[in-house]
Motif scaffolding. Sequence first.
Motif, PDB file in Angstrom:
ATOM      1  N   LEU A   1       5.134  -0.616  -6.485  1.00 26.44           N
ATOM      2  CA  LEU A   1       4.694  -1.904  -5.956  1.00 26.44           C
ATOM      3  C   LEU A   1       4.283  -1.743  -4.502  1.00 26.44           C
ATOM      4  O   LEU A   1       4.957  -1.067  -3.724  1.00 26.44           O
ATOM      5  CB  LEU A   1       5.845  -2.919  -6.053  1.00 26.44           C
ATOM      6  N   LEU A   2       3.167  -2.382  -4.148  1.00 32.40           N
ATOM      7  CA  LEU A   2       2.742  -2.498  -2.760  1.00 32.40           C
ATOM      8  C   LEU A   2       2.963  -3.936  -2.323  1.00 32.40           C
ATOM      9  O   LEU A   2       2.563  -4.873  -3.016  1.00 32.40           O
ATOM     10  CB  LEU A   2       1.267  -2.121  -2.599  1.00 32.40           C
ATOM     11  N   CYS A   3       3.584  -4.100  -1.157  1.00 31.92           N
ATOM     12  CA  CYS A   3       3.883  -5.433  -0.637  1.00 31.92           C
ATOM     13  C   CYS A   3       3.260  -5.578   0.744  1.00 31.92           C
ATOM     14  O   CYS A   3       3.482  -4.731   1.625  1.00 31.92           O
ATOM     15  CB  CYS A   3       5.391  -5.636  -0.567  1.00 31.92           C
ATOM     16  N   GLY A   4       2.538  -6.660   0.954  1.00 30.19           N
ATOM     17  CA  GLY A   4       1.783  -6.834   2.185  1.00 30.19           C
ATOM     18  C   GLY A   4       2.622  -6.873   3.437  1.00 30.19           C
ATOM     19  O   GLY A   4       2.254  -6.281   4.460  1.00 30.19           O
ATOM     20  N   ASN A   5       3.753  -7.565   3.397  1.00 33.42           N
ATOM     21  CA  ASN A   5       4.559  -7.671   4.615  1.00 33.42           C
ATOM     22  C   ASN A   5       5.994  -8.066   4.285  1.00 33.42           C
ATOM     23  O   ASN A   5       6.285  -8.524   3.183  1.00 33.42           O
ATOM     24  CB  ASN A   5       3.944  -8.691   5.589  1.00 33.42           C
TER      25      ASN A   5
ATOM     26  N   LYS B   1      -9.765  -2.498  -4.639  1.00 35.98           N
ATOM     27  CA  LYS B   1     -10.924  -1.593  -4.610  1.00 35.98           C
ATOM     28  C   LYS B   1     -10.491  -0.138  -4.761  1.00 35.98           C
ATOM     29  O   LYS B   1     -11.129   0.653  -5.441  1.00 35.98           O
ATOM     30  CB  LYS B   1     -11.678  -1.742  -3.286  1.00 35.98           C
ATOM     31  N   ILE B   2      -9.382   0.202  -4.107  1.00 38.91           N
ATOM     32  CA  ILE B   2      -8.927   1.588  -4.121  1.00 38.91           C
ATOM     33  C   ILE B   2      -8.269   1.936  -5.438  1.00 38.91           C
ATOM     34  O   ILE B   2      -8.503   3.007  -6.009  1.00 38.91           O
ATOM     35  CB  ILE B   2      -7.972   1.846  -2.937  1.00 38.91           C
ATOM     36  N   ASP B   3      -7.413   1.054  -5.941  1.00 34.44           N
ATOM     37  CA  ASP B   3      -6.751   1.297  -7.229  1.00 34.44           C
ATOM     38  C   ASP B   3      -6.268  -0.033  -7.786  1.00 34.44           C
ATOM     39  O   ASP B   3      -5.254  -0.575  -7.349  1.00 34.44           O
ATOM     40  CB  ASP B   3      -5.575   2.258  -7.060  1.00 34.44           C
ATOM     41  N   SER B   4      -6.972  -0.526  -8.758  1.00 32.44           N
ATOM     42  CA  SER B   4      -6.657  -1.838  -9.332  1.00 32.44           C
ATOM     43  C   SER B   4      -5.402  -1.811 -10.200  1.00 32.44           C
ATOM     44  O   SER B   4      -4.911  -2.854 -10.615  1.00 32.44           O
ATOM     45  CB  SER B   4      -7.837  -2.338 -10.167  1.00 32.44           C
ATOM     46  N   ASP B   5      -4.851  -0.612 -10.468  1.00 33.98           N
ATOM     47  CA  ASP B   5      -3.667  -0.515 -11.321  1.00 33.98           C
ATOM     48  C   ASP B   5      -2.361  -0.670 -10.552  1.00 33.98           C
ATOM     49  O   ASP B   5      -1.302  -0.826 -11.160  1.00 33.98           O
ATOM     50  CB  ASP B   5      -3.651   0.832 -12.052  1.00 33.98           C
ATOM     51  N   ILE B   6      -2.417  -0.603  -9.222  1.00 39.00           N
ATOM     52  CA  ILE B   6      -1.186  -0.696  -8.442  1.00 39.00           C
ATOM     53  C   ILE B   6      -0.821  -2.171  -8.251  1.00 39.00           C
ATOM     54  O   ILE B   6      -1.603  -2.939  -7.698  1.00 39.00           O
ATOM     55  CB  ILE B   6      -1.354  -0.037  -7.062  1.00 39.00           C
ATOM     56  N   PRO B   7       0.367  -2.597  -8.670  1.00 41.21           N
ATOM     57  CA  PRO B   7       0.775  -3.982  -8.416  1.00 41.21           C
ATOM     58  C   PRO B   7       0.845  -4.259  -6.912  1.00 41.21           C
ATOM     59  O   PRO B   7       1.300  -3.409  -6.137  1.00 41.21           O
ATOM     60  CB  PRO B   7       2.161  -4.065  -9.056  1.00 41.21           C
ATOM     61  N   TYR B   8       0.407  -5.462  -6.518  1.00 46.08           N
ATOM     62  CA  TYR B   8       0.410  -5.852  -5.110  1.00 46.08           C
ATOM     63  C   TYR B   8       0.886  -7.292  -4.998  1.00 46.08           C
ATOM     64  O   TYR B   8       0.492  -8.150  -5.790  1.00 46.08           O
ATOM     65  CB  TYR B   8      -1.003  -5.733  -4.523  1.00 46.08           C
TER      66      TYR B   8
END
Length: 823
Positions: free
Chosen positions: A402-406, A440-447
Amino acid sequence: MKKVNLNGKWNLTCEGLGKSIEVAVPCDNYTQLLSAGEIPDPFYKDNEEKVQWIGTKDWTYSRTFTLTGEELSKRKVLLSCECLDTLCDIFLNGQKIGEGKNAHIKYEFDIKETAVEGENELKIVFRAPVDYALKRQKENPLPKNNNGTDGIAYIRKPHCHFGWDWGISAPFSGILGDIEVLAFDNRIEYLDIRQIHENGTVTLKISADIDGEGEYSGKVICPDGKEFDFTGDSEILIESPSLWWTRELSGKDKQPLYTVSATLDGETVTKKIGLRTVRLNRDKDEFGGNFSIELNGVPIFAKGANYIIPDALIGRATNETVDYYLDSAVSANFNILRIWGGANYGSDYIYSQCDEKGILIWQDFMYACLMYPFYEEDFLENCLAEARQNVKRMRTHPSLALLCGNNELEAMFSYMPETTKIVKWYKKFFYEILADEVKKIDSDIPYIPTSPIGEDCRKGVTGDEFGDTHMWNVWHGLKPLNYYRKRMTRFCSEFGLESLPSMDAIRTFADESDYGIETEIFNAHQKCKGGNPKMLFYLYEKFNEPEKFEDLVYLTGLIQKECIADATEHWRRNRGRCNGSIFWQYNDNWPAPSWSSVDYTGKWKPLQYCARHFFEPVCVSVEDRENDFSIYCINDSLDIVSGTVKYSLCTLDGKTVFKNEMSAVLQPLSSKLIINGNLHNANPKDIYLNVKFFVDGECISERTKIFVPDKDLKLKKADIKKTVSYENGLLTVKLSADTFCRSVMVDIKNFKTPFSDNYFDLLPNEEKVITVKTDKEYSASDVTVKSLCDVKVKGNSLKSKLFRMKFAVKPENIANSVWYSTN
């Protein structure tokens, strides 16, 4: 490709220092000044204040190096800097070739026209980070920073370097990663591997960004040794894939990884990948909106902690440091780490080790607890370059979940009107601009844009119906220790309780004359406002004041572990509605009171030992109440588990009041109520409940519960019998007693290797055997053992109650209590 390594000897100068010292790059100025004897140890006593001048000065790193005509003849000659921290100007042979303005970016500067054959002089001048922050803050004020220096949101530098509510202020400057000259005609800049999972097969779509010309060739090596060759951008079909799982789901210590390598002009780029899908399920359901990480379609219960930088003087942290924390995480049954957004992105090393060990990573972008000037064009572009580079670097790692903005921007600044420019840009950046860049870079990574997150921007951020929660009602809000049972969060990604570090850690920063929770030195190391008396506030909920300072250390650890265990098992019992428990925090960056489960010396606190049990993949769990209880069994594995639950209600001297056993068949990924029980009219001050879960005749999980605060237990003086033996690198400690011994601690001074178990309840007339691997032989006199039976108190319940009442009515505590009652 030709490489000229510039690590090693450099000169460090500063007007405030008055001389030049030789340093070893990669390094920061704090660490090198300390090594050279130019400053006192910032961690010792109150020396922190004595070294704050370092962050207010410019620092110059310089050296010479040699280039050959062959190297300069290449199409490109670049100065590659893995990490420049942070604001700096770079000069080669007296000419400025570039500047650094982001510690989270790898810089490459074109030096083909500036470099010369033979000797070259390189200088990197780092500008004072504190002065820059204060200057920008004065020019255009941002919302106040409650964790350190104002204005640091203008600098793309780890914010915790300026201090946090658990850490020292040490805003260093330096060359923190590898620095080298790269000379080449053609190279592979990025190698990307996408995965398409269909009908039990996986197709690898391999592509590369090329700087220059030419066609690359490569190879895929499967875990079983099978190989596939390819040339250029290609698709490789894996017909019988070995999927990547977390350790608890695979049952393996090492996870299957595929090696993908690509070669161009003799230079090879290699990636190790795991075949898996990951999804963040936020679908609407009967409770509101889900928040569940799904790995290969399987919803997991996330179990772990928040990871911060392992040393405030980062030059002292090595790969061995990372290995120790990851091994400790595996040993304590973590399946996830959250890399928090106020420090650094996870390194390639920590990601590769998590890939192998089967630990998921929740990765924050590096924005925490501040509002940022995204409306400044240069700042925005700087942030976007950071995002693009780091997402590209991390995207092929199977551990990235998971990528989390902040971290907490939305929750902390909810009081600011939506019409203000900075709030408008907050929403625009995290909900639109950054989200689009990740896609754009990887649409499969949850954000997700922020944590905690609600149903939508600024909607339901602190509620339990949608998203994740940061639950600080206990600690900051002064709610009781068992408050968490009232909350059915979908996923708790932050919650915690402070404790003192081990005596081993305390001896590194304080003398015996400093021992005391309100001494000048302990206040200097406590960075959470009111934190030291707050530890007492929670301590006195279950204990009375001890006579010895060492027992105070011991008791704060017990309170911390009981609180976090109670919350986590509550959420695990409600698996499906609740999907994760990530406590704050895992580690420390200096020796101090904090929320950590492992202190700065690497010594496990009681919480870390307890996590080994409350994070067990298959476990028994007890929901205790005043006069009765419920027993559950939890199965986080993919297998059906059959076993027997045995439980007994006993007096403290070991007499059985009642006992029973029941068979239990646990479906995969489930929580099951086994039985409801009662105390059978026994005196709750004189009993304990012991529950064991047996599978194939082996006890795989055990819980002991009491039904009154520890201070009300009628504990008897215990004579714990101890035998210690050492053979073939294994130290074995055997313990037994004729009475119930609560929270037994086994310790060896200045010894950090974890025991097989610790801080356990020793039952009457039962032998407990614990072991630890060690190269050194220890005798029985080296091993100390104590329990609550040994703690002498000088306070009483009335004194404890009065302290808690007086503390709770302080204005700042009333304000916090009100805030956390409504948020």
